[in-house]
Scaffold this motif. Structure first.
Motif, short mmCIF file in Angstrom:
data_model
loop_
_atom_site.label_atom_id
_atom_site.label_comp_id
_atom_site.label_asym_id
_atom_site.label_seq_id
_atom_site.Cartn_x
_atom_site.Cartn_y
_atom_site.Cartn_z
N ILE A 39 -1.98 12.41 11.51
CA ILE A 39 -1.51 13.71 11.04
C ILE A 39 -0.56 14.27 12.10
O ILE A 39 -0.91 14.33 13.29
CB ILE A 39 -2.67 14.70 10.80
N THR A 40 0.64 14.65 11.67
CA THR A 40 1.61 15.27 12.59
C THR A 40 1.61 16.78 12.35
O THR A 40 1.67 17.24 11.21
CB THR A 40 3.02 14.69 12.35
N LEU A 41 1.53 17.53 13.45
CA LEU A 41 1.49 19.00 13.39
C LEU A 41 2.65 19.58 14.18
O LEU A 41 2.95 19.13 15.28
CB LEU A 41 0.17 19.51 13.99
N THR A 42 3.29 20.61 13.63
CA THR A 42 4.35 21.32 14.36
C THR A 42 4.02 22.82 14.34
O THR A 42 3.32 23.29 13.45
CB THR A 42 5.72 21.12 13.67
N SER A 43 4.49 23.58 15.32
CA SER A 43 5.31 23.26 16.50
C SER A 43 4.43 23.41 17.76
O SER A 43 3.87 24.48 17.98
CB SER A 43 6.46 24.24 16.61
N TYR A 44 4.35 22.35 18.54
CA TYR A 44 3.48 22.34 19.71
C TYR A 44 4.20 21.77 20.93
O TYR A 44 5.14 20.98 20.79
CB TYR A 44 2.21 21.51 19.43
N LYS A 45 3.73 22.18 22.10
CA LYS A 45 4.32 21.66 23.33
C LYS A 45 3.22 21.27 24.31
O LYS A 45 2.11 21.81 24.26
CB LYS A 45 5.27 22.69 23.95
N LYS A 46 3.56 20.36 25.21
CA LYS A 46 2.57 19.83 26.16
C LYS A 46 2.14 20.89 27.17
O LYS A 46 0.98 20.96 27.56
CB LYS A 46 3.14 18.61 26.87
N ASP A 47 3.10 21.72 27.62
CA ASP A 47 2.79 22.74 28.64
C ASP A 47 2.42 24.06 27.96
O ASP A 47 2.99 25.10 28.23
CB ASP A 47 3.97 22.93 29.60
N SER A 48 1.43 23.99 27.07
CA SER A 48 1.03 25.15 26.27
C SER A 48 0.38 26.23 27.12
O SER A 48 -0.28 25.95 28.12
CB SER A 48 0.05 24.69 25.20
N LEU A 49 0.54 27.50 26.68
CA LEU A 49 -0.16 28.62 27.32
C LEU A 49 -1.58 28.78 26.76
O LEU A 49 -2.38 29.52 27.32
CB LEU A 49 0.60 29.93 27.05
N GLN A 50 -1.86 28.11 25.65
CA GLN A 50 -3.12 28.34 24.95
C GLN A 50 -4.26 27.48 25.49
O GLN A 50 -4.11 26.26 25.63
CB GLN A 50 -2.94 28.06 23.45
N GLY A 51 -5.40 28.13 25.75
CA GLY A 51 -6.55 27.42 26.29
C GLY A 51 -7.05 26.32 25.37
O GLY A 51 -7.55 25.28 25.82
N ASP A 52 -6.90 26.52 24.05
CA ASP A 52 -7.41 25.54 23.10
C ASP A 52 -6.58 24.26 23.07
O ASP A 52 -6.96 23.28 22.40
CB ASP A 52 -7.49 26.15 21.70
N SER A 53 -5.48 24.22 23.82
CA SER A 53 -4.71 22.97 23.92
C SER A 53 -5.52 21.88 24.63
O SER A 53 -5.14 20.70 24.60
CB SER A 53 -3.39 23.20 24.65
N ILE A 54 -6.66 22.24 25.21
CA ILE A 54 -7.58 21.27 25.81
C ILE A 54 -8.12 20.32 24.72
O ILE A 54 -8.70 19.27 25.03
CB ILE A 54 -8.76 22.01 26.52
N LEU A 55 -7.90 20.66 23.45
CA LEU A 55 -8.30 19.79 22.34
C LEU A 55 -7.80 18.36 22.52
O LEU A 55 -8.52 17.40 22.21
CB LEU A 55 -7.72 20.34 21.03
N ALA A 56 -6.55 18.23 22.98
CA ALA A 56 -5.96 16.89 23.12
C ALA A 56 -6.80 16.02 24.04
O ALA A 56 -7.00 14.82 23.79
CB ALA A 56 -4.53 17.01 23.65
N LYS A 57 -7.35 16.63 25.09
CA LYS A 57 -8.20 15.89 26.03
C LYS A 57 -9.60 15.69 25.44
O LYS A 57 -10.15 14.58 25.50
CB LYS A 57 -8.29 16.66 27.35
#
Length: 409
Positions: free
Chosen positions: A237-255
């Motif tokens: 599944i491809t999702l937009t719009s996201y960046k690697k250096d996100s300000l959002q704490g929930d970007s820890i999802l990728a890990k």
């Protein structure tokens, strides 16, 4: 409105979804835009919470009702306290009147604000008389909701002497505090965050006109991480719009979702989630979510769907959300056949491979309950009660699920 999700063994193998802007970033920027009209915002969240925030900030009424929007309640309490000469009654839903606000009100009063309670001490509704705040030093317990802290930081540059905020103890939800400070830095406000002290300088002059683009919401992405985790090997599944250096704490999802064998690839402001293995490489999921408590429901449900043991800590703020999310999670997971133990800040889910069918999931006026349980449609047939509650943060959720191949009735 209830939605029945009929068991579907897999989603479309390769799909793409566009998700609107982060509710957390949008609400912070909307408040900053109200203070500094030179700001323009792109990719604003279309969530109920952000719509309510916009309406409240432009309202000329003496009564502002923010319904279930907890972030709006906290941010607007701070905002209206500095609107000199204006008197506001700030209220919300019956659940909002049960959600504590005393910590923030006490801090604002320490800075000189004029706020009183109209019903129960420590809870909305509030009577706020806007005035000039000249005091600058305030202390909060470091483990309080980051929204209390952010509310103070967002108005700080308009206080006569800025703010010097001391956080007492171990700080939780650091990413949300850093998000607020990063947005302030972006618009030209000077900030410092060193050890347990945060300083935001007073901004006497206007800022320069600028356009700020809101990154899409990582909390909303969590449900698609869960779907991929519960799907067959090779599902993308491809999702937009996201960046690697996100300000959002929930970007820890990728890990985190690597533990569920979901790989994340970043490319051209998008992320592609891929299921990399049929057999899960973990037997037990053990996480401290004190910096990202909003994804606890999604992770618990993913672990249950995969038959994994799950131990989550750092969940103390979940008791004062739209519902007591820990109690709600335990109740609804156990309907499906899970064994769950909770404390005030932890959740333990026993490994189990038996998932009951045709269960009706209550949502407790909580958008995340509806969306967190929906991916289980890949494993069983279930009903989601009051399914339209998703509009609080993600109005297009059910439409997007259908586009993936979910069978909804």
């Amino acid at each position: 409105m209830s939605i029945e999700i009929l068991k579907s063994s897999n989603t479309n193998n390769k799909s793409s979804i566009t998700i609107t802007g982060s509710k957390s970033e949008s609400n912070r920027l909307l408040l900053l835009q109200a203070i500094y009209p030179q700001i323009n915002i792109d990719n604003l969240s279309n969530s109920d919470d952000s719509v309510l925030m916009q309406k409240a900030l432009t309202s000329k009424s003496s009564v502002v009702d923010i319904h279930h929007a907890g972030t709006a309640m906290r941010f607007l309490t701070a905002y209206f306290s500095i609107q000199q000469g204006r008197e506001i009654t700030l209220t919300g839903s019956s659940r909002m009147k049960e959600r504590p606000i005393k910590i923030l009100v006490d801090a604002l009063k320490e800075l000189g604000a004029d706020i009183s309670y109209l019903e129960n001490e420590g809870f909305p509704p509030l009577k706020i008389k806007g005035k000039k705040l000249s005091k600058s030093k305030v202390t909060l317990k470091a483990n309080v909701s980051s929204q209390y802290i952010s509310a103070l930081l967002l108005i700080a540059s308009r206080l006569e002497n800025g703010i010097e905020l001391t956080l007492d103890g171990k700080i939780t939800s650091v990413p949300y505090i850093k998000m607020t400070l990063s947005l302030l830095d972006k618009i030209g406000v000077n900030t410092q965050f060193k050890n347990n002290k945060i300083v935001v300088e007073s901004q006497t002059s206007d800022i320069k006109p600028q356009v700020l683009i809101v990154e899409s919401d990582w909390s909303s992405a969590s449900y698609f991480y869960s779907i991929v985790a519960l799907s067959e090997k090779g599902t993308e599944i491809t999702l937009t719009s996201y960046k690697k250096d996100s300000l959002q704490g929930d970007s820890i999802l990728a890990k985190i979702y690597k533990e569920f064998d979901v790989e994340t690839k970043y490319h051209n402001n998008a992320i592609t989630l891929t299921k990399s293995s049929i057999v899960n490489s973990q037997n037990s999921i053990n996480l401290d979510l004190s910096n990202a408590p909003d994804i606890a429901q999604t992770i618990s449900v993913t672990a249950f769907g995969l038959g994994l043991e799950c131990n989550l800590t750092g969940l103390h703020t979940l008791k004062i959300k739209e519902t007591d999310r820990l109690v709600a999670l335990k109740t609804e997971l156990e309907k499906l056949g899970a064994n769950v133990n909770i404390t005030d800040a932890t959740l333990h889910l026993e490994a189990s491979t038996d998932i009951k069918s045709d269960v009706s999931i209550a949502t407790y006026n909580d958008h995340r309950m509806a969306m967190a349980f929906a991916p289980l449609g890949l494993k069983t047939t279930l009903k989601i009660e009051s399914a339209d509650v998703v509009s609080k943060s993600y109005p297009d959720f059910w439409k997007d699920l259908k586009s993936l191949g979910f069978k909804l009735k």
